[in-house]
Design a protein around this motif. Structure first.
Motif, mmCIF file in Angstrom:
data_model
loop_
_atom_site.group_PDB
_atom_site.id
_atom_site.type_symbol
_atom_site.label_atom_id
_atom_site.label_comp_id
_atom_site.label_asym_id
_atom_site.label_seq_id
_atom_site.Cartn_x
_atom_site.Cartn_y
_atom_site.Cartn_z
ATOM 1 N N GLU A 1 14.701 -2.266 -1.089
ATOM 2 C CA GLU A 1 13.797 -1.486 -0.237
ATOM 3 C C GLU A 1 12.574 -0.989 -0.997
ATOM 4 O O GLU A 1 11.476 -0.906 -0.439
ATOM 5 C CB GLU A 1 14.546 -0.290 0.364
ATOM 6 C CG GLU A 1 15.650 -0.654 1.352
ATOM 7 C CD GLU A 1 16.886 -1.237 0.675
ATOM 8 O OE1 GLU A 1 17.110 -0.945 -0.535
ATOM 9 O OE2 GLU A 1 17.609 -1.998 1.339
ATOM 10 N N SER A 2 12.757 -0.653 -2.291
ATOM 11 C CA SER A 2 11.623 -0.107 -3.045
ATOM 12 C C SER A 2 10.736 -1.179 -3.660
ATOM 13 O O SER A 2 9.624 -0.886 -4.094
ATOM 14 C CB SER A 2 12.121 0.844 -4.144
ATOM 15 O OG SER A 2 12.881 0.154 -5.131
ATOM 16 N N TRP A 3 11.216 -2.445 -3.687
ATOM 17 C CA TRP A 3 10.427 -3.496 -4.324
ATOM 18 C C TRP A 3 9.097 -3.775 -3.609
ATOM 19 O O TRP A 3 8.063 -3.858 -4.282
ATOM 20 C CB TRP A 3 11.250 -4.780 -4.452
ATOM 21 C CG TRP A 3 10.484 -5.898 -5.091
ATOM 22 C CD1 TRP A 3 10.121 -6.012 -6.402
ATOM 23 C CD2 TRP A 3 9.955 -7.056 -4.436
ATOM 24 N NE1 TRP A 3 9.405 -7.173 -6.608
ATOM 25 C CE2 TRP A 3 9.289 -7.831 -5.417
ATOM 26 C CE3 TRP A 3 9.984 -7.509 -3.115
ATOM 27 C CZ2 TRP A 3 8.663 -9.040 -5.119
ATOM 28 C CZ3 TRP A 3 9.361 -8.717 -2.812
ATOM 29 C CH2 TRP A 3 8.704 -9.464 -3.807
ATOM 30 N N PRO A 4 9.051 -3.914 -2.286
ATOM 31 C CA PRO A 4 7.747 -4.184 -1.648
ATOM 32 C C PRO A 4 6.699 -3.112 -1.914
ATOM 33 O O PRO A 4 5.560 -3.446 -2.306
ATOM 34 C CB PRO A 4 8.109 -4.313 -0.161
ATOM 35 C CG PRO A 4 9.538 -4.754 -0.144
ATOM 36 C CD PRO A 4 10.158 -4.012 -1.290
ATOM 37 N N PRO A 5 7.006 -1.810 -1.738
ATOM 38 C CA PRO A 5 5.970 -0.817 -2.071
ATOM 39 C C PRO A 5 5.649 -0.771 -3.567
ATOM 40 O O PRO A 5 4.519 -0.456 -3.953
ATOM 41 C CB PRO A 5 6.558 0.506 -1.587
ATOM 42 C CG PRO A 5 8.019 0.281 -1.453
ATOM 43 C CD PRO A 5 8.173 -1.168 -1.098
ATOM 44 N N LEU A 6 6.631 -1.084 -4.415
ATOM 45 C CA LEU A 6 6.350 -1.162 -5.854
ATOM 46 C C LEU A 6 5.310 -2.248 -6.124
ATOM 47 O O LEU A 6 4.349 -2.024 -6.881
ATOM 48 C CB LEU A 6 7.633 -1.471 -6.631
ATOM 49 C CG LEU A 6 7.440 -1.900 -8.099
ATOM 50 C CD1 LEU A 6 6.800 -0.787 -8.915
ATOM 51 C CD2 LEU A 6 8.771 -2.335 -8.717
ATOM 52 N N MET A 7 5.459 -3.400 -5.523
ATOM 53 C CA MET A 7 4.515 -4.490 -5.760
ATOM 54 C C MET A 7 3.120 -4.113 -5.275
ATOM 55 O O MET A 7 2.118 -4.411 -5.942
ATOM 56 C CB MET A 7 4.997 -5.761 -5.062
ATOM 57 C CG MET A 7 6.237 -6.368 -5.704
ATOM 58 S SD MET A 7 6.009 -6.703 -7.472
ATOM 59 C CE MET A 7 4.660 -7.867 -7.408
ATOM 60 N N ALA A 8 3.035 -3.465 -4.137
ATOM 61 C CA ALA A 8 1.725 -3.029 -3.644
ATOM 62 C C ALA A 8 1.085 -2.058 -4.633
ATOM 63 O O ALA A 8 -0.129 -2.116 -4.895
ATOM 64 C CB ALA A 8 1.875 -2.381 -2.264
ATOM 65 N N PHE A 9 1.884 -1.181 -5.202
ATOM 66 C CA PHE A 9 1.395 -0.199 -6.174
ATOM 67 C C PHE A 9 0.927 -0.895 -7.447
ATOM 68 O O PHE A 9 -0.140 -0.584 -7.999
ATOM 69 C CB PHE A 9 2.516 0.802 -6.476
ATOM 70 C CG PHE A 9 2.122 1.924 -7.388
ATOM 71 C CD1 PHE A 9 1.582 3.099 -6.887
ATOM 72 C CD2 PHE A 9 2.300 1.816 -8.767
ATOM 73 C CE1 PHE A 9 1.226 4.148 -7.730
ATOM 74 C CE2 PHE A 9 1.953 2.849 -9.619
ATOM 75 C CZ PHE A 9 1.405 4.017 -9.100
ATOM 76 N N LEU A 10 1.724 -1.863 -7.953
ATOM 77 C CA LEU A 10 1.363 -2.563 -9.187
ATOM 78 C C LEU A 10 0.093 -3.396 -9.006
ATOM 79 O O LEU A 10 -0.752 -3.449 -9.897
ATOM 80 C CB LEU A 10 2.521 -3.470 -9.628
ATOM 81 C CG LEU A 10 3.815 -2.774 -10.069
ATOM 82 C CD1 LEU A 10 4.894 -3.794 -10.397
ATOM 83 C CD2 LEU A 10 3.581 -1.845 -11.256
ATOM 84 N N VAL A 11 -0.055 -4.021 -7.851
ATOM 85 C CA VAL A 11 -1.269 -4.789 -7.571
ATOM 86 C C VAL A 11 -2.476 -3.857 -7.490
ATOM 87 O O VAL A 11 -3.539 -4.149 -8.038
ATOM 88 C CB VAL A 11 -1.107 -5.605 -6.279
ATOM 89 C CG1 VAL A 11 -2.455 -6.194 -5.843
ATOM 90 C CG2 VAL A 11 -0.083 -6.720 -6.466
ATOM 91 N N GLU A 12 -2.301 -2.726 -6.832
ATOM 92 C CA GLU A 12 -3.398 -1.762 -6.684
ATOM 93 C C GLU A 12 -3.924 -1.306 -8.029
ATOM 94 O O GLU A 12 -5.139 -1.127 -8.212
ATOM 95 C CB GLU A 12 -2.913 -0.558 -5.875
ATOM 96 C CG GLU A 12 -3.946 0.540 -5.732
ATOM 97 C CD GLU A 12 -3.386 1.805 -5.089
ATOM 98 O OE1 GLU A 12 -4.105 2.829 -5.052
ATOM 99 O OE2 GLU A 12 -2.219 1.786 -4.636
ATOM 100 N N GLN B 1 -3.757 -2.992 -10.808
ATOM 101 C CA GLN B 1 -4.072 -4.182 -11.616
ATOM 102 C C GLN B 1 -3.063 -4.398 -12.752
ATOM 103 O O GLN B 1 -3.407 -4.880 -13.832
ATOM 104 C CB GLN B 1 -5.493 -4.099 -12.166
ATOM 105 C CG GLN B 1 -6.561 -4.054 -11.070
ATOM 106 C CD GLN B 1 -7.979 -4.029 -11.612
ATOM 107 O OE1 GLN B 1 -8.259 -3.341 -12.592
ATOM 108 N NE2 GLN B 1 -8.867 -4.787 -10.995
ATOM 109 N N LEU B 2 -1.835 -4.044 -12.479
ATOM 110 C CA LEU B 2 -0.751 -4.304 -13.418
ATOM 111 C C LEU B 2 -0.109 -5.666 -13.144
ATOM 112 O O LEU B 2 0.577 -6.223 -14.012
ATOM 113 C CB LEU B 2 0.306 -3.206 -13.327
ATOM 114 C CG LEU B 2 -0.131 -1.842 -13.873
ATOM 115 C CD1 LEU B 2 0.776 -0.730 -13.378
ATOM 116 C CD2 LEU B 2 -0.165 -1.871 -15.393
#
Length: 382
Positions: free
Chosen positions: A71-82, A84-85
Motif C-alpha cells: 500500500e505504501s509503495w505507490p505513494p513512495l514512488m511518487a515521492f521519490l520521483v518528485e 529526483q531520487l
C-alpha cells in the motif's frame, strides 16, 4: 554442508522492489553516487513515512529503504520521483549500475566519464541486471575490491584504460570519448558472445576480441576514504551498512551541502565542518565494526534463520581480523573469505574459519551462546 540458499537471480530496484522478511525492499541509485542535502533529507522522510525508518548502504553504493508495504509503495514512488531520487522512467533502472570512485570532483575524469556515459547509456547493450561499471579514473584506483564487470581506470603511466573483470590488465584508450566508445563496444561483444548465459564478466569464458587487448597494467591501488576530516568535509561510517533515518537527518542538518555514497559503508558529508553529537555513526578508524560484515538477518530477510546484527554487536572487539555474520549460506554481505564466519542454518549457527558463508564449518548447529563460547576459546588459543 549447509543447504543451498534460494537465489532470486535479479537485483531489486525502486520500480522493481523485492519482497523480504520485513516487507518490500526498495533500492535507490543515487545519481552519480551523490545526493544533495535536500535529497538526503527527503530520503530520510521517505524511510520514515513509507517504510520502517531504516536506510541501508550497499556494497554497490546504493541506498535501500526497508519495510515498505504494497500500500505504501505507490505513494513512495511518487515521492521519490518528485524529489529526483528515482527516474520517472522504469526503463532507466535497466541500464547498468554505475559505481563512481568516491570524492570525485565536478569536471574531473571520473565525473566527466560518468556524465558522458549517462548521455549515451541507451547505446549500451541490454545486459543481465547485475552487470555493473566502475568509473575509477583518479590517479590511483580505489574500487578494485568492489564488484564490477567493466572498469575504467588509470594505467601505471597515467593514461586511461578499460579493463574487464577477471583480467589483471586492460586496454589503453586515448581520451574520455574513446573510453565510452570502447565500453559500448565491449558490452555488445559481451552479449554477442553469450553474456546472458554467463551472467557476469568474471564467469564469461569467451576470449577478448583483438581490438580489446589486455596488455596494460592499472596503477597501484589507492587508499579508501578514512573516517574523520576530509578535504571536502567529513567521512562517517554506518554500522554494518545501516542507519536510522533520524540519525542521518541529524548528521546532515547543519552545514552539509551534499552526500557522496561509497561501497565501503561510509558516507562523505561534503562541506561538513563539524559533526553533531549523534549516536549510530562510526567516527574512528579503530572501530572494530569496520572489519565486520553482517547482513540484515532475521526477521528482515526471509532467507535468514538467525538474527545477525545483534550478535555482531556482541562480537565487537572480540576477534582480530575480518568477521562475517550471515543469516544464510548465500553470504550477501561478503563474498570473500573472512577470518571468522558465522552462518545461520535452521535457526542455529555454523562456525567457519578462513572461509565464506558457504564453506565447510569447523562447528555446526550451535546456539548463539554456544557459538560465542567457541569463538572465545578460539580467540584465547591464538
Amino acid at each position: 554442508m549447509p543447504p543451498s540458499p534460494r537465489i532470486k537471480g535479479w537485483c531489486p530496484g525502486a520500480w522493481r522492489p523485492m519482497a523480504t522478511g520485513d516487507g518490500l525492499l526498495v533500492r535507490v541509485r543515487p545519481p552519480l553516487g551523490q545526493l544533495s542535502r535536500e535529497q538526503t533529507l527527503a530520503l530520510c522522510d521517505a524511510a520514515e513515512t513509507f517504510g520502517s525508518g531504516l536506510i541501508e548502504l550497499t556494497s554497490r553504493a546504493n541506498l535501500q529503504l526497508r519495510g515498505v508495504t504494497d500500500e505504501s509503495w505507490p505513494p513512495l514512488m511518487a515521492f521519490l520521483v518528485e524529489h529526483q531520487l528515482v527516474s520517472d522512467d522504469p526503463e532507466a533502472e535497466r541500464q547498468p549500475q554505475m559505481l563512481l570512485a568516491p570524492a570525485w570532483q565536478k569536471g574531473d575524469a571520473t565525473h566527466t566519464i560518468a556524465r558522458l556515459l549517462q548521455a549515451r547509456g541507451s547505446e549500451l547493450a541490454a545486459m543481465p541486471g547485475k552487470v555493473g561499471i566502475a568509473i575509477d579514473a583518479g590517479n590511483a584506483p580505489v574500487l578494485g575490491d568492489s564488484a564490477a564487470d567493466f572498469r575504467i581506470e588509470r594505467s601505471t603511466k597515467g593514461s586511461l584504460l578499460v579493463r574487464t573483470d577477471g583480467y589483471a590488465l586492460g586496454t589503453t584508450v586515448s581520451d574520455t570519448e574513446a573510453v565510452i566508445e570502447q565500453l559500448i563496444r565491449l558490452t555488445h561483444w559481451f552479449v554477442d558472445t553469450g553474456g546472458w548465459e554467463s551472467g557476469r564478466m568474471r564467469r564469461h569464458t569467451a576470449p577478448l576480441p583483438d581490438w580489446a587487448p589486455a596488455d596494460t597494467a592499472p596503477a597501484s591501488p589507492g587508499e579508501k576514504l578514512a573516517l574523520g576530516e576530509h578535504r571536502e568535509g567529513m567521512v562517517v561510517g554506518l554500522p554494518f551498512g545501516r542507519v536510522a533515518a533520524n540519525t542521518l537527518r541529524n548528521a546532515v542538518s547543519q552545514t552539509v551541502s551534499s552526500v557522496q555514497v561509497t561501497p565501503w559503508r561510509r558516507l562523505l558529508l561534503q562541506d561538513c565542518d563539524t559533526l553533531p553529537a549523534v549516536d549510530g555513526l562510526i567516527r574512528h578508524n579503530s572501530d572494530p565494526r569496520l572489519a565486520m560484515d553482517a547482513c540484515p538477518g532475521a526477521p528482515y530477510c526471509e532467507q535468514a534463520s538467525v538474527a545477525t546484527q545483534p550478535l555482531a554487536e556482541k562480537l565487537n572487539g572480540w576477534v582480530e581480523g575480518t568477521v562475517h555474520i550471515s543469516g544464510c549460506a548465500k553470504g550477501c554481505a561478503r563474498q570473500r573469505p573472512a577470518a571468522l564466519c558465522l552462518t545461520g542454518r535452521d535457526g542455529r549457527f555454523d562456525v567457519i574459519i578462513n572461509g565464506r558463508a558457504d564453506s565447510a564449518p569447523v562447528k555446526s548447529g550451535l546456539t548463539e551462546n554456544e557459538a560465542l563460547d567457541v569463538i572465545k576459546k578460539l580467540s584465547e588459543s591464538r
